[in-house]
Design a protein around this motif. Structure first.
Motif, PDB file in Angstrom:
ATOM      1  N   THR A  21      44.419  63.860  24.382  1.00 58.76           N
ATOM      2  CA  THR A  21      43.211  63.882  23.567  1.00 58.76           C
ATOM      3  C   THR A  21      43.113  65.206  22.822  1.00 58.76           C
ATOM      4  O   THR A  21      43.863  66.145  23.085  1.00 58.76           O
ATOM      5  CB  THR A  21      41.958  63.710  24.454  1.00 58.76           C
ATOM      6  OG1 THR A  21      41.877  64.829  25.341  1.00 58.76           O
ATOM      7  CG2 THR A  21      42.000  62.412  25.228  1.00 58.76           C
ATOM      8  N   ARG A  22      42.185  65.270  21.895  1.00 64.22           N
ATOM      9  CA  ARG A  22      41.986  66.487  21.105  1.00 64.22           C
ATOM     10  C   ARG A  22      41.586  67.650  22.016  1.00 64.22           C
ATOM     11  O   ARG A  22      42.069  68.764  21.856  1.00 64.22           O
ATOM     12  CB  ARG A  22      40.926  66.250  20.041  1.00 64.22           C
ATOM     13  CG  ARG A  22      40.720  67.443  19.132  1.00 64.22           C
ATOM     14  CD  ARG A  22      39.736  67.156  18.040  1.00 64.22           C
ATOM     15  NE  ARG A  22      38.446  66.831  18.636  1.00 64.22           N
ATOM     16  CZ  ARG A  22      37.538  66.047  18.075  1.00 64.22           C
ATOM     17  NH1 ARG A  22      37.770  65.495  16.917  1.00 64.22           N
ATOM     18  NH2 ARG A  22      36.383  65.819  18.669  1.00 64.22           N
ATOM     19  N   ARG A  23      40.728  67.384  22.988  1.00 61.30           N
ATOM     20  CA  ARG A  23      40.289  68.435  23.914  1.00 61.30           C
ATOM     21  C   ARG A  23      41.454  68.947  24.761  1.00 61.30           C
ATOM     22  O   ARG A  23      41.612  70.151  24.972  1.00 61.30           O
ATOM     23  CB  ARG A  23      39.178  67.916  24.812  1.00 61.30           C
ATOM     24  CG  ARG A  23      38.649  68.986  25.758  1.00 61.30           C
ATOM     25  CD  ARG A  23      37.485  68.491  26.542  1.00 61.30           C
ATOM     26  NE  ARG A  23      36.329  68.464  25.663  1.00 61.30           N
ATOM     27  CZ  ARG A  23      35.187  67.876  25.955  1.00 61.30           C
ATOM     28  NH1 ARG A  23      35.041  67.257  27.096  1.00 61.30           N
ATOM     29  NH2 ARG A  23      34.198  67.894  25.113  1.00 61.30           N
ATOM     30  N   GLU A  24      42.316  68.044  25.247  1.00 68.48           N
ATOM     31  CA  GLU A  24      43.486  68.464  26.021  1.00 68.48           C
ATOM     32  C   GLU A  24      44.427  69.300  25.172  1.00 68.48           C
ATOM     33  O   GLU A  24      44.968  70.308  25.627  1.00 68.48           O
ATOM     34  CB  GLU A  24      44.222  67.251  26.579  1.00 68.48           C
ATOM     35  CG  GLU A  24      43.490  66.518  27.672  1.00 68.48           C
ATOM     36  CD  GLU A  24      44.152  65.208  28.040  1.00 68.48           C
ATOM     37  OE1 GLU A  24      43.809  64.673  29.100  1.00 68.48           O
ATOM     38  OE2 GLU A  24      45.004  64.702  27.275  1.00 68.48           O
ATOM     39  N   GLN A  26      43.600  71.154  22.572  1.00 67.84           N
ATOM     40  CA  GLN A  26      42.973  72.456  22.359  1.00 67.84           C
ATOM     41  C   GLN A  26      43.123  73.342  23.591  1.00 67.84           C
ATOM     42  O   GLN A  26      43.374  74.543  23.472  1.00 67.84           O
ATOM     43  CB  GLN A  26      41.494  72.290  22.019  1.00 67.84           C
ATOM     44  CG  GLN A  26      41.250  71.771  20.622  1.00 67.84           C
ATOM     45  CD  GLN A  26      39.774  71.478  20.370  1.00 67.84           C
ATOM     46  OE1 GLN A  26      38.971  71.454  21.294  1.00 67.84           O
ATOM     47  NE2 GLN A  26      39.434  71.247  19.109  1.00 67.84           N
ATOM     48  N   ARG A  27      42.965  72.771  24.778  1.00 66.85           N
ATOM     49  CA  ARG A  27      43.115  73.556  26.015  1.00 66.85           C
ATOM     50  C   ARG A  27      44.543  74.079  26.171  1.00 66.85           C
ATOM     51  O   ARG A  27      44.761  75.219  26.570  1.00 66.85           O
ATOM     52  CB  ARG A  27      42.736  72.719  27.230  1.00 66.85           C
ATOM     53  CG  ARG A  27      41.250  72.557  27.386  1.00 66.85           C
ATOM     54  CD  ARG A  27      40.908  71.873  28.678  1.00 66.85           C
ATOM     55  NE  ARG A  27      39.478  71.644  28.750  1.00 66.85           N
ATOM     56  CZ  ARG A  27      38.918  70.703  29.445  1.00 66.85           C
ATOM     57  NH1 ARG A  27      39.650  69.883  30.163  1.00 66.85           N
ATOM     58  NH2 ARG A  27      37.613  70.548  29.457  1.00 66.85           N
ATOM     59  N   ARG A  91      30.939  73.670  34.238  1.00 66.33           N
ATOM     60  CA  ARG A  91      30.692  72.526  33.371  1.00 66.33           C
ATOM     61  C   ARG A  91      30.065  71.425  34.208  1.00 66.33           C
ATOM     62  O   ARG A  91      30.524  71.141  35.301  1.00 66.33           O
ATOM     63  CB  ARG A  91      31.984  72.065  32.737  1.00 66.33           C
ATOM     64  CG  ARG A  91      32.603  73.123  31.850  1.00 66.33           C
ATOM     65  CD  ARG A  91      33.780  72.568  31.133  1.00 66.33           C
ATOM     66  NE  ARG A  91      33.336  71.568  30.187  1.00 66.33           N
ATOM     67  CZ  ARG A  91      33.333  71.726  28.875  1.00 66.33           C
ATOM     68  NH1 ARG A  91      33.753  72.840  28.359  1.00 66.33           N
ATOM     69  NH2 ARG A  91      32.918  70.771  28.085  1.00 66.33           N
ATOM     70  N   LEU A  96      30.421  67.264  29.941  1.00 70.35           N
ATOM     71  CA  LEU A  96      31.706  66.589  29.869  1.00 70.35           C
ATOM     72  C   LEU A  96      31.620  65.193  29.263  1.00 70.35           C
ATOM     73  O   LEU A  96      32.524  64.755  28.557  1.00 70.35           O
ATOM     74  CB  LEU A  96      32.325  66.486  31.262  1.00 70.35           C
ATOM     75  CG  LEU A  96      32.748  67.811  31.883  1.00 70.35           C
ATOM     76  CD1 LEU A  96      33.168  67.589  33.321  1.00 70.35           C
ATOM     77  CD2 LEU A  96      33.863  68.438  31.092  1.00 70.35           C
ATOM     78  N   LYS A  99      28.742  63.059  24.113  1.00 71.37           N
ATOM     79  CA  LYS A  99      29.295  63.468  22.837  1.00 71.37           C
ATOM     80  C   LYS A  99      28.132  63.908  21.962  1.00 71.37           C
ATOM     81  O   LYS A  99      27.260  63.116  21.623  1.00 71.37           O
ATOM     82  CB  LYS A  99      30.049  62.305  22.212  1.00 71.37           C
ATOM     83  CG  LYS A  99      30.809  62.677  20.975  1.00 71.37           C
ATOM     84  CD  LYS A  99      31.632  61.516  20.489  1.00 71.37           C
ATOM     85  CE  LYS A  99      32.391  61.905  19.251  1.00 71.37           C
ATOM     86  NZ  LYS A  99      33.181  60.797  18.758  1.00 71.37           N
TER      87      LYS A  99
END
Length: 120
Positions: A21-24, A26-27, A91, A96, A99
């Protein structure tokens, strides 16, 4: 023909499931940037800890004093190494799972077809 479509669908489905995913993404990128930064700057050590109230409020002061007492004062190499302590907030499920920003499709103004009403 139908079997070919089914195989194509299954392949596409597996590809999308395995895609990060986009979040993964970015991390992973942030982690690689932090690793690169740590390798280039040898005079700074970053320590991250989970911020909590209570006994952890004095954590930064205690860690700084221990660092100075056991490393900076005793080792001449460590005298020039700075310790940076940064808190990370816990968090929660709301952060989490919710959205915050609506999708682009929802932001587009769609003209509404209103039915004209007739009066008796």
């Amino acid at each position: 023909m139908e079997k070919l479509e089914q195989v194509t669908y299954q392949n596409l489905h597996q590809h999308l499931i395995n895609k990060s995913t986009r979040r993964e993404h970015q991390r992973k990128q942030q982690a690689s940037n932090i690793n690169q930064y740590q390798h280039t700057n040898k005079k700074r050590i970053r320590v991250y800890y989970t911020f909590e109230t209570g006994p952890m409020l004095k954590f930064t002061d205690e860690l700084q004093s221990l660092w100075k007492k056991h490393y900076q004062d005793n080792h001449p190499i460590m005298k020039h190494v700075a310790l940076q302590i940064a808190p990370i907030s816990n968090r929660n499920l709301n952060q989490l799972l919710v959205k915050k920003k609506p999708s682009q499709a929802m932001l587009i103004n769609v003209p509404c077809n209103t039915a004209t009403t007739t009066q008796d």
